[in-house]
Design a protein around this motif. Structure first.
Motif, PDB file in Angstrom:
ATOM      1  N   UNK A 249       0.818  -1.203   0.000  1.00 13.97           N
ATOM      2  CA  UNK A 249       0.000   0.000   0.000  1.00 13.97           C
ATOM      3  C   UNK A 249       0.858   1.262   0.000  1.00 13.97           C
ATOM      4  N   UNK A 250       0.502   2.191  -0.874  1.00 10.37           N
ATOM      5  CA  UNK A 250       1.035   3.554  -0.853  1.00 10.37           C
ATOM      6  C   UNK A 250      -0.107   4.453  -0.423  1.00 10.37           C
ATOM      7  N   UNK A 251       0.109   5.210   0.642  1.00  7.18           N
ATOM      8  CA  UNK A 251      -1.009   5.947   1.216  1.00  7.18           C
ATOM      9  C   UNK A 251      -0.594   7.365   1.593  1.00  7.18           C
ATOM     10  N   UNK A 252      -1.546   8.277   1.555  1.00 14.47           N
ATOM     11  CA  UNK A 252      -1.259   9.683   1.860  1.00 14.47           C
ATOM     12  C   UNK A 252      -1.034   9.860   3.365  1.00 14.47           C
ATOM     13  N   UNK A 253       0.104  10.434   3.695  1.00 20.06           N
ATOM     14  CA  UNK A 253       0.472  10.697   5.082  1.00 20.06           C
ATOM     15  C   UNK A 253       0.283  12.181   5.360  1.00 20.06           C
ATOM     16  N   UNK A 254      -0.619  12.505   6.271  1.00 19.55           N
ATOM     17  CA  UNK A 254      -0.882  13.904   6.596  1.00 19.55           C
ATOM     18  C   UNK A 254       0.383  14.616   7.061  1.00 19.55           C
TER      19      UNK A 254
ATOM     20  N   UNK B  85     -10.662  -0.872   4.238  1.00 18.45           N
ATOM     21  CA  UNK B  85      -9.933  -1.117   2.999  1.00 18.45           C
ATOM     22  C   UNK B  85      -8.439  -1.319   3.268  1.00 18.45           C
ATOM     23  N   UNK B  86      -7.874  -0.526   4.188  1.00 19.13           N
ATOM     24  CA  UNK B  86      -6.464  -0.704   4.535  1.00 19.13           C
ATOM     25  C   UNK B  86      -6.220  -2.136   5.006  1.00 19.13           C
ATOM     26  N   UNK B  87      -7.084  -2.622   5.879  1.00 13.47           N
ATOM     27  CA  UNK B  87      -6.934  -3.993   6.373  1.00 13.47           C
ATOM     28  C   UNK B  87      -7.020  -5.008   5.238  1.00 13.47           C
ATOM     29  N   UNK B  88      -7.977  -4.804   4.342  1.00 12.38           N
ATOM     30  CA  UNK B  88      -8.186  -5.771   3.259  1.00 12.38           C
ATOM     31  C   UNK B  88      -7.001  -5.796   2.296  1.00 12.38           C
ATOM     32  N   UNK B  89      -6.409  -4.646   2.033  1.00 10.32           N
ATOM     33  CA  UNK B  89      -5.200  -4.619   1.200  1.00 10.32           C
ATOM     34  C   UNK B  89      -4.085  -5.394   1.880  1.00 10.32           C
ATOM     35  N   UNK B  90      -3.896  -5.179   3.168  1.00  9.81           N
ATOM     36  CA  UNK B  90      -2.843  -5.899   3.893  1.00  9.81           C
ATOM     37  C   UNK B  90      -3.108  -7.401   3.938  1.00  9.81           C
ATOM     38  N   UNK B  91      -4.351  -7.789   4.183  1.00 11.10           N
ATOM     39  CA  UNK B  91      -4.670  -9.217   4.225  1.00 11.10           C
ATOM     40  C   UNK B  91      -4.407  -9.873   2.878  1.00 11.10           C
ATOM     41  N   UNK B  92      -4.632  -9.131   1.794  1.00  8.74           N
ATOM     42  CA  UNK B  92      -4.395  -9.664   0.459  1.00  8.74           C
ATOM     43  C   UNK B  92      -2.915  -9.866   0.181  1.00  8.74           C
TER      44      UNK B  92
ATOM     45  N   UNK C 180      -6.457  -5.171 -11.542  1.00  9.56           N
ATOM     46  CA  UNK C 180      -6.863  -3.759 -11.600  1.00  9.56           C
ATOM     47  C   UNK C 180      -7.360  -3.273 -10.246  1.00  9.56           C
ATOM     48  N   UNK C 181      -8.160  -4.096  -9.587  1.00 11.79           N
ATOM     49  CA  UNK C 181      -8.661  -3.708  -8.258  1.00 11.79           C
ATOM     50  C   UNK C 181      -7.501  -3.573  -7.287  1.00 11.79           C
ATOM     51  N   UNK C 182      -6.600  -4.536  -7.314  1.00 13.13           N
ATOM     52  CA  UNK C 182      -5.438  -4.482  -6.424  1.00 13.13           C
ATOM     53  C   UNK C 182      -4.608  -3.224  -6.662  1.00 13.13           C
ATOM     54  N   UNK C 183      -4.360  -2.910  -7.932  1.00 11.01           N
ATOM     55  CA  UNK C 183      -3.551  -1.738  -8.245  1.00 11.01           C
ATOM     56  C   UNK C 183      -4.242  -0.463  -7.784  1.00 11.01           C
ATOM     57  N   UNK C 184      -5.549  -0.373  -8.006  1.00 12.07           N
ATOM     58  CA  UNK C 184      -6.280   0.829  -7.600  1.00 12.07           C
ATOM     59  C   UNK C 184      -6.213   1.025  -6.090  1.00 12.07           C
ATOM     60  N   UNK C 185      -6.461  -0.027  -5.332  1.00 10.26           N
ATOM     61  CA  UNK C 185      -6.468   0.105  -3.882  1.00 10.26           C
ATOM     62  C   UNK C 185      -5.072   0.341  -3.322  1.00 10.26           C
ATOM     63  N   UNK C 186      -4.059  -0.234  -3.944  1.00 14.23           N
ATOM     64  CA  UNK C 186      -2.691  -0.010  -3.450  1.00 14.23           C
ATOM     65  C   UNK C 186      -2.255   1.429  -3.677  1.00 14.23           C
TER      66      UNK C 186
ATOM     67  N   UNK D 292      -3.177   4.547  -2.808  1.00 10.48           N
ATOM     68  CA  UNK D 292      -3.899   5.435  -1.891  1.00 10.48           C
ATOM     69  C   UNK D 292      -5.391   5.117  -1.848  1.00 10.48           C
ATOM     70  N   UNK D 293      -5.696   3.815  -1.824  1.00 10.39           N
ATOM     71  CA  UNK D 293      -7.085   3.352  -1.640  1.00 10.39           C
ATOM     72  C   UNK D 293      -8.030   3.995  -2.654  1.00 10.39           C
ATOM     73  N   UNK D 294      -7.689   3.909  -3.920  1.00 14.42           N
ATOM     74  CA  UNK D 294      -8.510   4.521  -4.961  1.00 14.42           C
ATOM     75  C   UNK D 294      -9.715   3.621  -5.263  1.00 14.42           C
ATOM     76  N   UNK D 295     -10.667   3.621  -4.348  1.00 17.10           N
ATOM     77  CA  UNK D 295     -11.860   2.787  -4.504  1.00 17.10           C
ATOM     78  C   UNK D 295     -12.681   3.155  -5.734  1.00 17.10           C
ATOM     79  N   UNK D 296     -12.862   4.457  -6.063  1.00 15.22           N
ATOM     80  CA  UNK D 296     -13.620   4.758  -7.282  1.00 15.22           C
ATOM     81  C   UNK D 296     -13.033   4.103  -8.532  1.00 15.22           C
ATOM     82  N   UNK D 297     -11.704   4.040  -8.632  1.00 19.81           N
ATOM     83  CA  UNK D 297     -11.084   3.381  -9.778  1.00 19.81           C
ATOM     84  C   UNK D 297     -11.351   1.886  -9.745  1.00 19.81           C
ATOM     85  N   UNK D 298     -11.353   1.299  -8.561  1.00 22.15           N
ATOM     86  CA  UNK D 298     -11.667  -0.125  -8.442  1.00 22.15           C
ATOM     87  C   UNK D 298     -13.103  -0.403  -8.867  1.00 22.15           C
ATOM     88  N   UNK D 299     -14.033   0.459  -8.457  1.00 22.13           N
ATOM     89  CA  UNK D 299     -15.428   0.288  -8.856  1.00 22.13           C
ATOM     90  C   UNK D 299     -15.588   0.416 -10.367  1.00 22.13           C
ATOM     91  N   UNK D 300     -14.880   1.357 -10.957  1.00 22.26           N
ATOM     92  CA  UNK D 300     -14.958   1.544 -12.402  1.00 22.26           C
ATOM     93  C   UNK D 300     -14.456   0.303 -13.142  1.00 22.26           C
TER      94      UNK D 300
END
Length: 409
Positions: free
Chosen positions: A19-24, A64-71, A358-364, A366-374
């Motif tokens: 996962x690559x994620x936005x860090x505040x 979603x973070x958990x699900x990416x890690x579990x995957x 595609x779903x895996x790449x989208x979620x990895x 920064x959790x781009x769920x809209x791209x996964x749905x598309x």
């Protein structure tokens, strides 16, 4: 305190992506590379009015973070608190003429039911502030012994100047911090404080309010920020992978909590990434208990709305975005759900392996769920228009949507 039952997460072929994620704190994408056990702490509800769509959006993000890690075949150590003693809870109980503890228990129970219906994976430790008090008191005493805390009219405050890294979570200037402190439970104008931003660690007992034995601190109850610090350090230790919550927690809650922990341990940082979900609005204003403009998950469920449609409505928006809940948002989610279910109900379909990636790449990313749905939408359209010959594809898609997006088809 117990959490809620876990829904089964189907195993998928292949390997998930890190996962690559936005860090505040840094303002950019941070690649996360946890060890065999990924550690995450997410701030929980103050249980006086649960669970509205804003809550659901936040917990969906960290699900979603958990699900990416579990995957990725990692284990996940997830901790969440419940702030079951705080001023807003006492104020609501007094307004409604009910016992504060009964109110907290009722709303926490409802929250568990909503999380179960939405297929949110539960934390391994689900800890209330009240049950954490025996672990909070020694931390406040230690901060005092370190010279990082001081007394003011029997209350105990943390000195933000004791942490050289104070401010590195929110990166706000002093004026912005003071304004947010006043808006979000602080008391920057209280006379006698060393710094207007200093937060309370221990509130001495007030007439007519619940209090607990604080040892050398006297009777009272804990401040908001030290509650999460005590729970996180006890169960996860320092340097855990993700500190999560809504964007309204960046300051003061996560900033102050980080400083408490860093002074207590002498280590930096408290978390490798500070991750925050956007706010959900209704009728042009942020959905909040104080405004009363809330859409409740439980009421939607009682009205017959499929929880999977609620979840798809949340997933249609990037977790960091601020967005507005409307009837159309829910209608669109219901249509999407029907479309997907029709697509996976057919005996054959187009190959699904590329869709899973595609779903895996989208979620990895920064959790781009809209791209996964598309991506799932495109597969479903191909299924509808052209069909396919792969007998295993509909099952793979159904399992992938469940495992990675938490939507049961």
């Amino acid at each position: 305190m117990h959490a809620w039952p876990a829904s089964e997460v189907p195993a998928l072929p292949g390997q998930g992506r890190d996962l690559r994620i936005h860090d505040t704190a840094t303002g950019g994408l941070t690649p996360l590379d946890p060890g065999p056990v990924a550690r995450i702490y997410v701030c929980g509800i103050t249980p006086y009015d649960a669970t509205h769509i804003g809550h659901a959006a936040t917990y969906n993000a960290f699900d979603l973070v958990q699900r990416v890690w579990l995957d990725t075949k990692r284990q996940v150590h997830y901790v969440q608190n419940v702030t079951d003693i705080d001023d807003p809870l006492l104020e609501r109980a007094e307004r409604d003429g009910v016992d504060w503890a009964a109110l907290a228990e009722r709303e926490t129970r409802l929250f568990r039911e909503d999380m179960t219906a939405l297929r949110m994976l539960p934390p391994q430790q689900y800890i209330g502030a009240v049950e954490a008090i025996p672990g909070i008191v020694p931390l406040v005493e230690r901060l005092r012994d370190l010279g990082a805390a001081y007394e003011l009219d029997d209350d105990v405050y943390f000195s933000v100047e004791s942490d050289p890294n104070f401010g590195r979570v929110s990166n706000l200037d002093a004026a912005a911090m003071r304004l947010l402190s006043a808006e979000r439970g602080g008391d920057p104008d209280r006379p006698g404080k060393k710094n207007p931003l200093d937060p309370m660690l221990w509130m001495a007992a007030r007439e007519g309010e619940p209090s607990w034995d604080g040892g050398s601190l006297g009777r009272g109850r804990p401040g908001w920020h030290i509650e999460c610090v005590a729970i996180a350090l006890d169960h996860l230790g320092m340097g855990f992978d993700v500190q999560g919550g809504g964007s309204d927690l960046v300051f003061p809650h996560h900033e102050m909590g980080a400083s408490h922990a860093q002074v207590l341990t002498g280590e930096f940082p408290m978390a490798k990434a500070y991750v925050h979900a956007g706010m959900v609005a209704l009728h042009g204003e942020k959905m909040s208990k104080s405004k009363g403009n809330l859409v409740f998950v439980s009421r939607l469920r009682r009205d017959g709305v499929d929880p999977a449609a609620i979840r798809l409505a949340l997933l249609a928006h990037h977790y960091r975005a601020d967005w507005e809940w409307t009837d159309q948002v829910l209608l669109d989610a219901g249509i999407r759900l029907e479309h997907w279910r029709a697509a996976v109900s057919r005996p054959d379909g187009p190959p699904a392996e590329a869709l899973v990636e595609e779903i895996r790449e989208a979620l990895s990313n920064d959790l781009d769920a809209p791209a996964a749905l598309a991506a799932v939408d495109r597969w479903a359209v191909t299924q509808e228009q052209n069909g396919g010959t792969d007998a295993g594809a509909p099952g793979i898609v159904s399992r992938a949507v469940d495992a990675l997006l938490g939507v049961a088809l």
